[in-house]
Scaffold this motif. Sequence first.
Motif, mmCIF file in Angstrom:
data_model
loop_
_atom_site.group_PDB
_atom_site.id
_atom_site.type_symbol
_atom_site.label_atom_id
_atom_site.label_comp_id
_atom_site.label_asym_id
_atom_site.label_seq_id
_atom_site.Cartn_x
_atom_site.Cartn_y
_atom_site.Cartn_z
ATOM 1 N N ALA A 107 35.898 2.089 -72.382
ATOM 2 C CA ALA A 107 35.040 3.067 -73.040
ATOM 3 C C ALA A 107 33.776 3.405 -72.242
ATOM 4 N N PRO A 108 33.094 2.438 -71.611
ATOM 5 C CA PRO A 108 31.904 2.801 -70.827
ATOM 6 C C PRO A 108 32.220 3.794 -69.709
ATOM 7 N N TYR A 109 33.342 3.606 -69.032
ATOM 8 C CA TYR A 109 33.740 4.566 -67.988
ATOM 9 C C TYR A 109 33.970 5.950 -68.589
ATOM 10 N N LEU A 110 34.703 5.992 -69.694
ATOM 11 C CA LEU A 110 35.011 7.273 -70.325
ATOM 12 C C LEU A 110 33.750 7.945 -70.851
ATOM 13 N N ARG A 111 32.829 7.166 -71.419
ATOM 14 C CA ARG A 111 31.610 7.760 -71.958
ATOM 15 C C ARG A 111 30.754 8.346 -70.833
ATOM 16 N N GLY A 112 30.795 7.721 -69.669
ATOM 17 C CA GLY A 112 30.044 8.258 -68.533
ATOM 18 C C GLY A 112 30.543 9.629 -68.100
ATOM 19 N N ARG A 113 31.812 9.918 -68.348
ATOM 20 C CA ARG A 113 32.382 11.199 -67.938
ATOM 21 C C ARG A 113 32.205 12.298 -68.986
ATOM 22 N N THR A 114 31.665 11.962 -70.145
ATOM 23 C CA THR A 114 31.455 12.995 -71.164
ATOM 24 C C THR A 114 30.337 13.950 -70.780
ATOM 25 N N ARG A 115 29.519 13.573 -69.815
ATOM 26 C CA ARG A 115 28.388 14.424 -69.418
ATOM 27 C C ARG A 115 28.745 15.384 -68.281
ATOM 28 N N LEU A 116 29.988 15.362 -67.831
ATOM 29 C CA LEU A 116 30.390 16.212 -66.716
ATOM 30 C C LEU A 116 30.519 17.665 -67.165
ATOM 31 N N HIS A 117 30.227 18.585 -66.235
ATOM 32 C CA HIS A 117 30.401 20.016 -66.482
ATOM 33 C C HIS A 117 31.217 20.632 -65.359
ATOM 34 N N TYR A 118 32.120 21.552 -65.722
ATOM 35 C CA TYR A 118 32.862 22.314 -64.728
ATOM 36 C C TYR A 118 31.991 23.395 -64.091
ATOM 37 N N PHE A 119 31.153 24.019 -64.908
ATOM 38 C CA PHE A 119 30.390 25.190 -64.448
ATOM 39 C C PHE A 119 28.902 24.986 -64.745
ATOM 40 N N PRO A 120 28.238 24.100 -64.009
ATOM 41 C CA PRO A 120 26.836 23.766 -64.317
ATOM 42 C C PRO A 120 25.896 24.965 -64.286
ATOM 43 N N LEU A 121 26.169 25.958 -63.437
ATOM 44 C CA LEU A 121 25.259 27.101 -63.367
ATOM 45 C C LEU A 121 25.297 27.931 -64.654
ATOM 46 N N LEU A 122 26.424 27.966 -65.321
ATOM 47 C CA LEU A 122 26.487 28.710 -66.580
ATOM 48 C C LEU A 122 25.673 28.013 -67.668
ATOM 49 N N GLU A 134 34.471 18.223 -75.266
ATOM 50 C CA GLU A 134 34.773 17.787 -76.629
ATOM 51 C C GLU A 134 35.967 16.837 -76.632
ATOM 52 N N TRP A 135 36.990 17.166 -75.824
ATOM 53 C CA TRP A 135 38.153 16.283 -75.757
ATOM 54 C C TRP A 135 37.771 14.927 -75.185
ATOM 55 N N ARG A 136 36.947 14.915 -74.136
ATOM 56 C CA ARG A 136 36.517 13.635 -73.552
ATOM 57 C C ARG A 136 35.777 12.800 -74.594
ATOM 58 N N LEU A 137 34.905 13.455 -75.366
ATOM 59 C CA LEU A 137 34.136 12.732 -76.374
ATOM 60 C C LEU A 137 35.042 12.163 -77.465
ATOM 61 N N ARG A 138 35.970 12.980 -77.981
ATOM 62 C CA ARG A 138 36.888 12.491 -79.009
ATOM 63 C C ARG A 138 37.762 11.369 -78.458
ATOM 64 N N HIS A 139 38.130 11.493 -77.200
ATOM 65 C CA HIS A 139 38.973 10.469 -76.583
ATOM 66 C C HIS A 139 38.238 9.141 -76.491
ATOM 67 N N VAL A 140 36.980 9.178 -76.047
ATOM 68 C CA VAL A 140 36.250 7.920 -75.908
ATOM 69 C C VAL A 140 35.960 7.314 -77.279
ATOM 70 N N GLN A 141 35.707 8.150 -78.288
ATOM 71 C CA GLN A 141 35.507 7.622 -79.634
ATOM 72 C C GLN A 141 36.769 6.945 -80.153
ATOM 73 N N MET A 142 37.910 7.544 -79.853
ATOM 74 C CA MET A 142 39.175 6.947 -80.262
ATOM 75 C C MET A 142 39.380 5.601 -79.559
ATOM 76 N N VAL A 143 39.060 5.553 -78.263
ATOM 77 C CA VAL A 143 39.212 4.300 -77.509
ATOM 78 C C VAL A 143 38.297 3.226 -78.084
ATOM 79 N N GLU A 144 37.047 3.590 -78.377
ATOM 80 C CA GLU A 144 36.114 2.617 -78.954
ATOM 81 C C GLU A 144 36.604 2.132 -80.319
ATOM 82 N N ARG A 145 37.210 3.038 -81.054
ATOM 83 C CA ARG A 145 37.733 2.669 -82.374
ATOM 84 C C ARG A 145 38.928 1.727 -82.258
ATOM 85 N N GLN A 146 39.712 1.887 -81.177
ATOM 86 C CA GLN A 146 40.916 1.080 -81.010
ATOM 87 C C GLN A 146 40.641 -0.271 -80.346
ATOM 88 N N ILE A 147 39.855 -0.275 -79.262
ATOM 89 C CA ILE A 147 39.717 -1.512 -78.488
ATOM 90 C C ILE A 147 38.269 -1.936 -78.259
#
Length: 267
Positions: A245-260, A220-233
């Motif tokens: 923003a494209p780099y940051l948006r690519g990282r929004t799909r990452l998971h710490y615990f994929p098995l869960l 959620e933080w990554r998503l809000r962060h990339v939205q803020m970046v897109e809004r700013q620049i």
Amino acid sequence: MGVNGEAAVPRDRQFGEEGGRLSYGGYLRLPELLEQQRPQSEAPDELLFITIHQVYELWFKLLLHELESAREAMFAGELWQARHLFQRVHAVERVLVEQVEVLETMTPQDFLAFRNKLAPASGFQSVQFRELEFLSGLKDPAFLVRLRDASDTELARLRRRLDEPTLWDAYLTALSQRGLAVSDEEIMASLLAVARDRRSYDDLWQLAEDLLDHDEAAAEWRLRHVQMVERQIGTKSGTGGSTGAPYLRGRTRLHYFPLLWELRAWL
């Protein structure tokens, strides 16, 4: 009575002005702390930008402390303590997301008034953020090369994080301490056993939910962060040389615990 007729201070009096051993500002080292906001321009909003990011780094420091403690509690089999610490982690992570709104009170025009002064500094260079990712399970040795401006001390911290157990390693230990198999071939069966027998394993289930909450909050933080970046620049490149923003948006799909997350499909 004390000397000069003054009332004597009781020996057990530990608080109040009478003691005079420590002040609020001294304890928090406020003079030093408030000297750390040093804008590089005359732009009014640069102080906001600096303050928000310094506050983020303070929260990152606390999160590292709490997550390390939660990891050690899991290794020790003290799952109640780990859960207590995760509740604090979740509260801090909600604040991290909410802080984005404060930064968004700065318009793109306000940011552009000082953005050129930032290069090549970038949030990409936050060593503590990478430590949080490594501790949580996203270990990427490539960052040791990509963080060119990191000090030897910071690189040593990152190497230590690469070598030490993750939160997931600690959770697997907690499963094994209850007689559940944790090999690659058997772990999903163990997770299913926990999910399907809450009467026997509810503490392990709830702890897994805490891990998932941590994972979700980071996303959620990554998503809000990339939205803020897109809004700013918009689509401009980042000051550190990334695609922004494209780099940051690519990282929004990452998971710490994929098995869960995968577990849901098996239930």
